[in-house]
Scaffold this motif. Structure first.
Motif, PDB file in Angstrom:
ATOM      1  N   SER A   1       0.825  -1.207   0.000  1.00  0.00           N
ATOM      2  CA  SER A   1       0.000   0.000   0.000  1.00  0.00           C
ATOM      3  C   SER A   1       0.861   1.259   0.000  1.00  0.00           C
ATOM      4  N   ILE A   2       1.991   1.223   0.713  1.00  0.00           N
ATOM      5  CA  ILE A   2       2.925   2.356   0.675  1.00  0.00           C
ATOM      6  C   ILE A   2       3.443   2.556  -0.743  1.00  0.00           C
ATOM      7  N   GLN A   3       3.807   1.462  -1.409  1.00  0.00           N
ATOM      8  CA  GLN A   3       4.309   1.563  -2.774  1.00  0.00           C
ATOM      9  C   GLN A   3       3.248   2.140  -3.707  1.00  0.00           C
ATOM     10  N   LYS A   4       2.012   1.704  -3.553  1.00  0.00           N
ATOM     11  CA  LYS A   4       0.938   2.215  -4.409  1.00  0.00           C
ATOM     12  C   LYS A   4       0.699   3.692  -4.152  1.00  0.00           C
ATOM     13  N   LEU A   5       0.781   4.108  -2.907  1.00  0.00           N
ATOM     14  CA  LEU A   5       0.586   5.528  -2.608  1.00  0.00           C
ATOM     15  C   LEU A   5       1.693   6.373  -3.226  1.00  0.00           C
ATOM     16  N   LYS A   6       2.911   5.844  -3.287  1.00  0.00           N
ATOM     17  CA  LYS A   6       3.989   6.552  -3.979  1.00  0.00           C
ATOM     18  C   LYS A   6       3.602   6.818  -5.432  1.00  0.00           C
ATOM     19  N   GLU A   7       3.017   5.811  -6.073  1.00  0.00           N
ATOM     20  CA  GLU A   7       2.602   5.957  -7.466  1.00  0.00           C
ATOM     21  C   GLU A   7       1.478   6.971  -7.599  1.00  0.00           C
ATOM     22  N   LEU A   8       0.535   6.937  -6.685  1.00  0.00           N
ATOM     23  CA  LEU A   8      -0.612   7.846  -6.748  1.00  0.00           C
ATOM     24  C   LEU A   8      -0.191   9.294  -6.517  1.00  0.00           C
TER      25      LEU A   8
ATOM     26  N   VAL B   1      -7.111  12.017   0.189  1.00  0.00           N
ATOM     27  CA  VAL B   1      -8.543  12.352   0.154  1.00  0.00           C
ATOM     28  C   VAL B   1      -9.154  11.978  -1.189  1.00  0.00           C
ATOM     29  N   GLN B   2      -8.490  12.355  -2.268  1.00  0.00           N
ATOM     30  CA  GLN B   2      -9.052  12.156  -3.607  1.00  0.00           C
ATOM     31  C   GLN B   2      -8.996  10.697  -4.054  1.00  0.00           C
ATOM     32  N   GLU B   3      -7.901  10.026  -3.754  1.00  0.00           N
ATOM     33  CA  GLU B   3      -7.697   8.673  -4.269  1.00  0.00           C
ATOM     34  C   GLU B   3      -8.138   7.577  -3.301  1.00  0.00           C
ATOM     35  N   ARG B   4      -8.191   7.924  -2.006  1.00  0.00           N
ATOM     36  CA  ARG B   4      -8.443   6.882  -1.010  1.00  0.00           C
ATOM     37  C   ARG B   4      -9.576   7.233  -0.048  1.00  0.00           C
ATOM     38  N   LYS B   5     -10.379   8.247  -0.410  1.00  0.00           N
ATOM     39  CA  LYS B   5     -11.480   8.689   0.463  1.00  0.00           C
ATOM     40  C   LYS B   5     -10.987   9.029   1.863  1.00  0.00           C
ATOM     41  N   ASN B   6      -9.756   9.540   1.910  1.00  0.00           N
ATOM     42  CA  ASN B   6      -9.086   9.956   3.139  1.00  0.00           C
ATOM     43  C   ASN B   6      -8.755   8.791   4.074  1.00  0.00           C
TER      44      ASN B   6
END
Length: 241
Positions: free
Chosen positions: A133-140, A212-217
């Motif tokens: 999930s950390i890796q995916k958030l880096k991409e986002l 907020v935008q990608e993960r509903k906060n």
């Protein structure tokens, strides 16, 4: 079902200070031993903790226990200040620095090793994140992400690198090592604290906007303690259906 390994353990002896990575610790009924057991009270907002929200520079102070875990009393709490001074929890110089940072009167509070209230972490016993999930958030976000921004207790290295797979575990239990079991409860809803860089305390609101935008906060997961015991970095983690 084997889901991965416990990669890192972080406890925060002082609320809103940087935590310490440990190779092993005891999981108590309230969470990790001594986690958020010492805190500053904001005398401007009676009954409230002083946190990174009011004083972002708090994240640059590094707290650790120096000694062996005991149920009778905590080991000595040492604090490394941003300018390299080593202070003890009860040093008056530490109170003065916090008051200068926060521009308000503050006081100290602490709890016993067997009775840290839920209010110290303010939500649940334990928060964890996963490497996928950390890796995916880096991409986002499009930038590197220091997972310490989220102030979790546990970082799991997943066997299958599926981002946010932990959100399918709600209502189930995790077994860590030979003893400890957690009940996976719910999302962690984020706030401005994740905008603060844990190294220099500089703020970047873009990360919170992305969450907020990608993960509903939502980022990270809360869990409560079902069975206490000892956990160690490298322990296997199992999902109990």
């Amino acid at each position: 079902m084997f889901v991965g390994y416990l990669e890192e353990i972080t406890r925060h002896p002082v609320k809103s200070f940087s935590g310490e990575k440990v190779q092993e610790t005891t999981v108590m009924s309230y969470g990790l031993y001594g986690d958020r057991s010492h805190a500053f009270l904001d005398e401007k907002r009676r009954g409230k903790f002083l946190t990174i929200t009011q004083a972002p520079e708090m994240v640059r102070y590094k707290a650790r226990f120096n000694g062996i875990e005991s149920l009778a009393a905590y080991p000595k709490v040492e604090v490394m200040t941003p300018d390299g001074k080593l202070l003890n929890w009860d040093d008056e110089a530490l109170i003065r620095e916090m008051e200068q940072l926060a521009k308000r009167k503050v006081s100290r509070t602490q709890y016993t090793p067997t009775a840290v209230p839920l209010g110290a972490i303010e939500e649940e016993h334990i928060q964890f994140v996963t490497d996928a999930s950390i890796q995916k958030l880096k991409e986002l976000w499009g930038n590197d992400v220091d997972y310490r921004r989220f102030r979790p207790n546990l970082l799991f290295s997943l066997n299958e690198k599926i981002p946010f797979i932990e959100e399918t575990w709600f209502g189930k239990r995790l077994k860590i090592g030979e003893e400890v079991e957690l009940y996976v409860k719910r999302h962690c809803e984020r706030c401005m604290i994740i905008t603060v860089d844990p190294e220099d305390a500089k703020r970047d609101p873009a990360l919170l906007k992305t969450v907020v935008q990608e993960r509903k906060n939502h980022f990270g997961v809360y869990a409560s303690v079902v069975k206490t015991g000892t956990i160690r970095a490298g322990d296997k983690v199992y999902l109990i259906e």
